[in-house]
Design a protein around this motif. Sequence first.
Motif, PDB file in Angstrom:
ATOM      1  N   ARG A 179      42.612  45.135  38.196  1.00  0.00           N
ATOM      2  CA  ARG A 179      42.336  43.924  39.056  1.00  0.00           C
ATOM      3  C   ARG A 179      43.245  43.951  40.128  1.00  0.00           C
ATOM      4  NH1 ARG A 179      42.994  38.523  35.490  1.00  0.00           N
ATOM      5  NH2 ARG A 179      43.534  37.735  37.495  1.00  0.00           N
ATOM      6  N   PHE A 180      42.583  43.291  41.117  1.00  0.00           N
ATOM      7  CA  PHE A 180      43.380  43.312  42.638  1.00  0.00           C
ATOM      8  C   PHE A 180      43.513  41.664  42.729  1.00  0.00           C
ATOM      9  CE2 PHE A 180      41.364  46.986  42.769  1.00  0.00           C
ATOM     10  CZ  PHE A 180      42.243  48.158  43.088  1.00  0.00           C
ATOM     11  N   GLU A 181      44.785  40.842  42.709  1.00  0.00           N
ATOM     12  CA  GLU A 181      44.735  39.714  42.985  1.00  0.00           C
ATOM     13  C   GLU A 181      44.588  39.370  44.207  1.00  0.00           C
ATOM     14  OE1 GLU A 181      44.949  37.588  40.448  1.00  0.00           O
ATOM     15  OE2 GLU A 181      45.103  38.852  38.890  1.00  0.00           O
ATOM     16  N   GLY A 182      43.966  38.308  44.491  1.00  0.00           N
ATOM     17  CA  GLY A 182      43.697  37.692  45.913  1.00  0.00           C
ATOM     18  C   GLY A 182      44.083  36.473  46.024  1.00  0.00           C
ATOM     19  N   ALA A 222      38.470  34.649  34.665  1.00  0.00           N
ATOM     20  CA  ALA A 222      39.615  34.508  35.423  1.00  0.00           C
ATOM     21  C   ALA A 222      39.245  34.694  36.753  1.00  0.00           C
ATOM     22  CB  ALA A 222      41.024  35.313  35.138  1.00  0.00           C
ATOM     23  N   PRO A 223      39.296  33.714  37.983  1.00  0.00           N
ATOM     24  CA  PRO A 223      38.838  34.148  39.180  1.00  0.00           C
ATOM     25  C   PRO A 223      39.840  34.779  40.123  1.00  0.00           C
ATOM     26  CG  PRO A 223      39.391  31.767  38.862  1.00  0.00           C
ATOM     27  CD  PRO A 223      39.730  32.444  37.664  1.00  0.00           C
ATOM     28  N   SER A 224      39.548  35.540  41.055  1.00  0.00           N
ATOM     29  CA  SER A 224      40.342  35.962  41.862  1.00  0.00           C
ATOM     30  C   SER A 224      39.609  36.381  43.155  1.00  0.00           C
ATOM     31  CB  SER A 224      40.961  37.228  41.416  1.00  0.00           C
ATOM     32  OG  SER A 224      40.545  38.545  41.470  1.00  0.00           O
ATOM     33  N   ALA A 225      40.083  36.834  44.272  1.00  0.00           N
ATOM     34  CA  ALA A 225      39.422  37.215  45.566  1.00  0.00           C
ATOM     35  C   ALA A 225      38.381  38.356  45.268  1.00  0.00           C
ATOM     36  CB  ALA A 225      40.217  37.420  46.698  1.00  0.00           C
ATOM     37  N   LEU A 226      38.824  39.214  44.665  1.00  0.00           N
ATOM     38  CA  LEU A 226      38.407  40.648  44.277  1.00  0.00           C
ATOM     39  C   LEU A 226      38.585  41.045  42.642  1.00  0.00           C
ATOM     40  CD1 LEU A 226      36.263  42.826  45.131  1.00  0.00           C
ATOM     41  CD2 LEU A 226      37.941  43.910  46.228  1.00  0.00           C
ATOM     42  N   HIS A 227      37.639  41.450  42.116  1.00  0.00           N
ATOM     43  CA  HIS A 227      37.906  42.154  40.841  1.00  0.00           C
ATOM     44  C   HIS A 227      37.421  43.481  40.862  1.00  0.00           C
ATOM     45  CE1 HIS A 227      38.609  38.515  37.834  1.00  0.00           C
ATOM     46  NE2 HIS A 227      38.352  37.783  39.353  1.00  0.00           N
ATOM     47  N   ALA A 228      38.030  44.437  40.471  1.00  0.00           N
ATOM     48  CA  ALA A 228      37.711  45.873  40.535  1.00  0.00           C
ATOM     49  C   ALA A 228      37.677  46.196  38.950  1.00  0.00           C
ATOM     50  CB  ALA A 228      38.314  46.504  41.197  1.00  0.00           C
ATOM     51  N   PHE A 229      36.743  46.936  38.221  1.00  0.00           N
ATOM     52  CA  PHE A 229      36.597  47.098  36.819  1.00  0.00           C
ATOM     53  C   PHE A 229      36.558  48.637  36.762  1.00  0.00           C
ATOM     54  CE2 PHE A 229      35.673  42.647  37.194  1.00  0.00           C
ATOM     55  CZ  PHE A 229      36.323  41.999  36.207  1.00  0.00           C
ATOM     56  N   ILE A 240      28.879  35.771  55.729  1.00  0.00           N
ATOM     57  CA  ILE A 240      29.331  34.430  55.134  1.00  0.00           C
ATOM     58  C   ILE A 240      30.913  34.198  55.257  1.00  0.00           C
ATOM     59  CG2 ILE A 240      27.481  34.365  53.278  1.00  0.00           C
ATOM     60  CD1 ILE A 240      29.609  35.331  51.287  1.00  0.00           C
ATOM     61  N   GLU A 241      31.266  32.961  55.119  1.00  0.00           N
ATOM     62  CA  GLU A 241      32.773  32.673  55.070  1.00  0.00           C
ATOM     63  C   GLU A 241      33.380  33.330  53.852  1.00  0.00           C
ATOM     64  OE1 GLU A 241      35.498  28.825  54.633  1.00  0.00           O
ATOM     65  OE2 GLU A 241      33.423  28.640  55.201  1.00  0.00           O
ATOM     66  N   GLN A 285      38.321  40.113  50.905  1.00  0.00           N
ATOM     67  CA  GLN A 285      36.762  40.077  50.626  1.00  0.00           C
ATOM     68  C   GLN A 285      35.939  40.835  51.666  1.00  0.00           C
ATOM     69  OE1 GLN A 285      35.705  36.260  49.342  1.00  0.00           O
ATOM     70  NE2 GLN A 285      36.488  36.237  47.444  1.00  0.00           N
ATOM     71  N   THR A 286      36.735  41.164  52.747  1.00  0.00           N
ATOM     72  CA  THR A 286      35.814  41.525  53.775  1.00  0.00           C
ATOM     73  C   THR A 286      35.156  42.883  53.807  1.00  0.00           C
ATOM     74  OG1 THR A 286      37.209  40.628  55.352  1.00  0.00           O
ATOM     75  CG2 THR A 286      36.019  42.087  56.315  1.00  0.00           C
ATOM     76  N   GLY A 287      35.896  43.876  53.222  1.00  0.00           N
ATOM     77  CA  GLY A 287      35.074  45.300  52.878  1.00  0.00           C
ATOM     78  C   GLY A 287      33.977  45.144  51.947  1.00  0.00           C
ATOM     79  N   PHE A 288      34.344  44.378  50.853  1.00  0.00           N
ATOM     80  CA  PHE A 288      32.895  44.146  49.794  1.00  0.00           C
ATOM     81  C   PHE A 288      31.810  43.400  50.427  1.00  0.00           C
ATOM     82  CE2 PHE A 288      30.931  42.059  46.337  1.00  0.00           C
ATOM     83  CZ  PHE A 288      30.728  42.779  45.554  1.00  0.00           C
ATOM     84  N   VAL A 289      32.131  42.339  51.231  1.00  0.00           N
ATOM     85  CA  VAL A 289      30.891  41.579  51.931  1.00  0.00           C
ATOM     86  C   VAL A 289      30.233  42.536  52.661  1.00  0.00           C
ATOM     87  CG1 VAL A 289      30.377  39.509  53.441  1.00  0.00           C
ATOM     88  CG2 VAL A 289      32.070  39.146  51.484  1.00  0.00           C
ATOM     89  N   ASN A 290      31.052  43.131  53.311  1.00  0.00           N
ATOM     90  CA  ASN A 290      30.365  44.167  54.693  1.00  0.00           C
ATOM     91  C   ASN A 290      29.477  45.393  53.684  1.00  0.00           C
ATOM     92  OD1 ASN A 290      31.084  42.936  56.915  1.00  0.00           O
ATOM     93  ND2 ASN A 290      32.771  44.230  56.905  1.00  0.00           N
ATOM     94  N   GLU A 291      29.921  45.589  52.787  1.00  0.00           N
ATOM     95  CA  GLU A 291      29.276  46.583  51.787  1.00  0.00           C
ATOM     96  C   GLU A 291      27.996  45.958  51.219  1.00  0.00           C
ATOM     97  OE1 GLU A 291      29.866  49.739  47.908  1.00  0.00           O
ATOM     98  OE2 GLU A 291      31.427  48.386  48.674  1.00  0.00           O
ATOM     99  N   VAL A 292      28.165  44.712  50.813  1.00  0.00           N
ATOM    100  CA  VAL A 292      26.788  44.095  50.153  1.00  0.00           C
ATOM    101  C   VAL A 292      25.924  44.011  51.277  1.00  0.00           C
ATOM    102  CG1 VAL A 292      25.831  41.890  49.136  1.00  0.00           C
ATOM    103  CG2 VAL A 292      28.012  43.098  48.202  1.00  0.00           C
ATOM    104  N   LEU A 293      26.125  43.508  52.518  1.00  0.00           N
ATOM    105  CA  LEU A 293      25.446  43.342  53.572  1.00  0.00           C
ATOM    106  C   LEU A 293      24.642  44.652  54.037  1.00  0.00           C
ATOM    107  CD1 LEU A 293      27.002  40.899  56.121  1.00  0.00           C
ATOM    108  CD2 LEU A 293      24.832  40.818  55.131  1.00  0.00           C
TER     109      LEU A 293
END
Length: 301
Positions: free
Chosen positions: A18-21, A39-46, A161-162, A167-175
């Motif tokens: 987990r990477f806490e954000g 449990a929420p966080s900005a980015l979860h990596a499993f 998206i906002e 989360q920027t790297g992940f959002v760019n990857e999804v896009l």
Amino acid sequence: MRLRLGRNQPMSEAAPTRFEGDPPVADHPNDQAGHALRAPSALHAFNRYEIKYLVPSGKLPELRRELRARLDHDHNGADGGYGVWSVYYDTARLRFYWEKIEGLRFRRKLRIRHYGDRRTIGDGTTVYVEIKQRVNRVTQKRRIALPYARARALCDQRQMIEHLPGQTGFVNEVLGLVSGLDLRPTAATGYQREAYVGRNTDLGLRVTLDHRVRGRDRDFELAAEADNRLVIPASLSVLEFKANDRVPYWLTDLAAGMDLSIARVSKYCQSIEAFGAAPRSIFHIPDDPAEAPAPAATEKA
């Protein structure tokens, strides 16, 4: 076609490091139960090893007794468990489906997932945008929590998206995936999950039982009032062992003692094949044990 099974052959996939954000996105008023399931966080990596089995319904009482003797109920999984609802994205030619069937060493898939009661889902409901990928024998899962409307803007409308800074790297990857590969919603799945967690020396262990695995090939709103077809026979549940390092011997011994066989089963692939979007592979689980054509069951989820 026959389902190819191998008894006690280790298969590894993965799902939760987990990477806490930053603080989580605010919940929709009707989504307290669903969001509390993770449990929420900005980015979860499993990153976990996983082994899957198919369990006939007649063996569930014995299996539950053994699991309850050594594990605790997931605190979200008491009183019958919780729903897991997903919309999967793929190309027009089902690139992600075929990569899974062909067993590519590196493959990915994209989905939007909700935990809880799908009838409560609205634009502000917290959902997860997830990329699940396999690298050699390890499967990794990365995800971010977003309000449902924002998740659809990202995945369906292909809009920036906002989001939180981490989360920027992940959002760019999804896009990049949805735009570069022209991804679109392809299948929806849902099932009831019963979950257990390890105690003492088994901390980090997670065991899940998924029942009544359903799917549909249209109406891809998570809360759509659409018929969901059983894509795995109701007489079978999907059992998964998930561990950070290795699955304990007592669990694999339990599976062997109950005459369970490891199964290469994908709920997404089952949905694709159940609706005739692709020929059934050797891994497809037939509706009829005799593998004779039979009408699929339909039910309201």
